[in-house]
Scaffold this motif. Structure first.
Motif, PDB file in Angstrom:
ATOM      1  N   VAL A 154       0.873  -1.184   0.000  1.00 30.22           N
ATOM      2  CA  VAL A 154       0.000   0.000   0.000  1.00 30.22           C
ATOM      3  C   VAL A 154       0.909   1.233   0.000  1.00 30.22           C
ATOM      4  N   PRO A 155       0.646   2.176  -0.891  1.00 33.01           N
ATOM      5  CA  PRO A 155       1.541   3.347  -0.963  1.00 33.01           C
ATOM      6  C   PRO A 155       1.566   4.131   0.349  1.00 33.01           C
ATOM      7  N   ASP A 156       2.694   4.759   0.608  1.00 30.11           N
ATOM      8  CA  ASP A 156       2.831   5.590   1.817  1.00 30.11           C
ATOM      9  C   ASP A 156       1.693   6.599   1.887  1.00 30.11           C
ATOM     10  N   GLY A 157       1.207   6.804   3.092  1.00 30.46           N
ATOM     11  CA  GLY A 157       0.191   7.836   3.286  1.00 30.46           C
ATOM     12  C   GLY A 157      -1.224   7.289   3.299  1.00 30.46           C
ATOM     13  N   PHE A 158      -1.410   6.014   2.987  1.00 32.82           N
ATOM     14  CA  PHE A 158      -2.759   5.435   2.981  1.00 32.82           C
ATOM     15  C   PHE A 158      -2.874   4.335   4.035  1.00 32.82           C
ATOM     16  N   GLY A 159      -4.048   4.266   4.695  1.00 31.62           N
ATOM     17  CA  GLY A 159      -4.411   3.083   5.470  1.00 31.62           C
ATOM     18  C   GLY A 159      -4.931   2.029   4.502  1.00 31.62           C
ATOM     19  N   ASP A 160      -5.157   0.806   5.009  1.00 32.86           N
ATOM     20  CA  ASP A 160      -5.531  -0.309   4.115  1.00 32.86           C
ATOM     21  C   ASP A 160      -6.850  -0.061   3.384  1.00 32.86           C
ATOM     22  N   TRP A 161      -7.912   0.188   4.170  1.00 35.03           N
ATOM     23  CA  TRP A 161      -9.217   0.409   3.530  1.00 35.03           C
ATOM     24  C   TRP A 161      -9.261   1.757   2.819  1.00 35.03           C
ATOM     25  N   GLU A 162      -8.509   2.683   3.363  1.00 39.29           N
ATOM     26  CA  GLU A 162      -8.473   4.015   2.757  1.00 39.29           C
ATOM     27  C   GLU A 162      -7.941   3.924   1.323  1.00 39.29           C
TER      28      GLU A 162
END
Ligand SMILES: Cc1ncc(COP(=O)(O)O)c(C=O)c1O
Length: 395
Positions: A325-333
């Motif tokens: 998951v790219p930096d800056g994001f949560g999983d569901w986000e």
């Protein structure tokens, strides 16, 4: 089973994903769905013909045999022999299944007692842990080594003492990790030393690339004393909707599974078994074009992601990419940003357990040009990361 047992099992992440996808479609959005690993290719013509013949065959209208139809047994033993050089006894070491997901659940339910431990890879196909909990047993997660093999030395002695089953899945979903026959021999040895039933989930037996040929645990001498292996028509033959698979190996485990199933079902639909019979009989001609198509898709997706700056390894098996998951994001986000933004549906890594956090899975279930579009959309969305990541929801 008590209500509390069911309530203790966390919601199925694929259900949650489906709800979000349905909500987006209700808004009139068209989506690129690379979430679920459901093959989009057609059922092979030879299989369709077998199903048509079977549906019209008066002699096949009754209940199926409990273990497997004789023609299914013959096709499967032939396949195991030509593909892996493995000989199994069609009467005692083989059983037809209505899919390997159901088969794994039934194996766990028929084999485990409350309080037993089941050793499960830390990133796993969900039924391993869920059926373990349904059986009243305890999942214990085995960490991966850096190369994706299981770190068996990390299992705590107390857990090992209570362990009754160990599940392995190579080629792995979602990790795409692969192993050699020597690795499988080590699992067999470990299972024999600790008196475990070894369950090898070989759902991706035919989907391999670049010269890698997937081995079977049953190729390990003596494996059938401690191991069973599940094969399915779902992925190799584009037949996920038909629901046909088989388990082969340890006659004791299979007798126990048979005894369990006889109480709750009637064997596997004859229609599905005849479809499986055609698939396994003609595997050598059915598989190559399916694999060739997945290879083109894999290459297109990997190339498009690399062009967008992703450092992606090209997997040599399965139909997935397992990405950070790219930096800056949560999983569901991240999943929501892709779905609500460019309309790309991916699977959050937490669908495969807590150790899947921080990753997401893309399935090769769209044509190459659509996958390239999805890759471009993923790259653009990643570049627009929010300044502060929100914590992801629990799975
Ligand atoms: C590792 C693994 N095992 C089992 C299954 C289930 O396959 P089936 O359709 O045979 O139930 C899947 C499906 O995605 C899978 O990825």
């Amino acid at each position: 089973m008590s209500l509390s047992t069911l309530a203790a099992i966390p919601p199925y992440v694929f259900y949650e994903l489906d709800a979000r996808r349905v909500a987006q479609r209700a808004l009139g959005r068209s989506l690129i769905d690379v979430g679920i690993g459901s093959p989009d290719g057609p059922i092979p013509a030879v299989v369709v013909e077998a199903m048509q013949r079977t549906a019209a065959d008066r002699g096949l209208s009754g209940y199926p045999e409990f273990r497997a139809h004789p023609l299914f047994r013959a096709a499967v033993t032939g396949y195991l022999h030509t593909r892996f050089g493995v000989t199994v006894d069609a009467g005692s070491e083989l059983l037809a299944l209505a899919g390997s997901k159901e088969g794994i659940a039934e194996l766990l339910l028929s084999h485990c007692n409350p309080g037993d431990v089941v050793l499960i890879p830390e990133v796993y196909y969900p039924v391993y842990a869920r059926a373990t909990l349904l059986a009243g047993a305890q999942p214990v997660f085995v960490p991966f080594l850096a190369d994706g093999r299981l770190d068996l030395a990390a299992v705590a002695p107390d857990d090992l003492a209570r362990a009754r089953v160990m599940i392995v899945n190579y080629p792995g979903n979602p990790t795409t990790a692969t192993v050699t026959l020597d690795d499988l021999a080590q699992f067999v040895d470990f299972a024999a030393r600790h008196d475990l039933l070894l369950i090898s989930d070989l759902a991706y037996s035919e989907l391999s690339y670049d010269g890698y040929v997937v081995p079977s645990v049953l190729q390990v001498p003596g494996a059938s004393r401690v191991a069973v292996e599940l094969h399915t028509c779902s992925k190799s033959f584009n037949m996920a909707g038909v629901r046909v698979a088989f388990v082969a190996g340890s006659r004791n485990a299979i007798a126990q599974l048979d005894a369990y199933r006889a109480n709750i079902g009637y064997g596997v639909s004859t229609l599905a078994q005849m479809a499986g019979t055609a698939a396994f009989t003609h595997h050598a001609t059915i598989v190559p074009p399916i694999v060739a198509e997945y290879r083109v898709r894999r290459d297109a997706l990997v190339q498009a992601l690399r062009a967008g700056g992703w450092a992606v390894a090209s997997p040599n098996a399965t139909m997935y990419l397992w990405l950070p998951v790219p930096d800056g994001f949560g999983d569901w986000e991240w999943v929501d940003a892709l779905m609500q933004g460019p309309g790309v549906v991916v699977t959050p890594g937490i669908a495969f357990g807590n150790a899947g956090r921080g990753r997401f899975r893309v399935s090769l279930v769209q044509p190459a040009e659509v996958l390239a579009q999805a890759a471009a959309a993923i790259t653009v969305t990643a570049a627009a990361a929010p300044a502060v990541a929100r914590p992801s929801q629990p799975d």
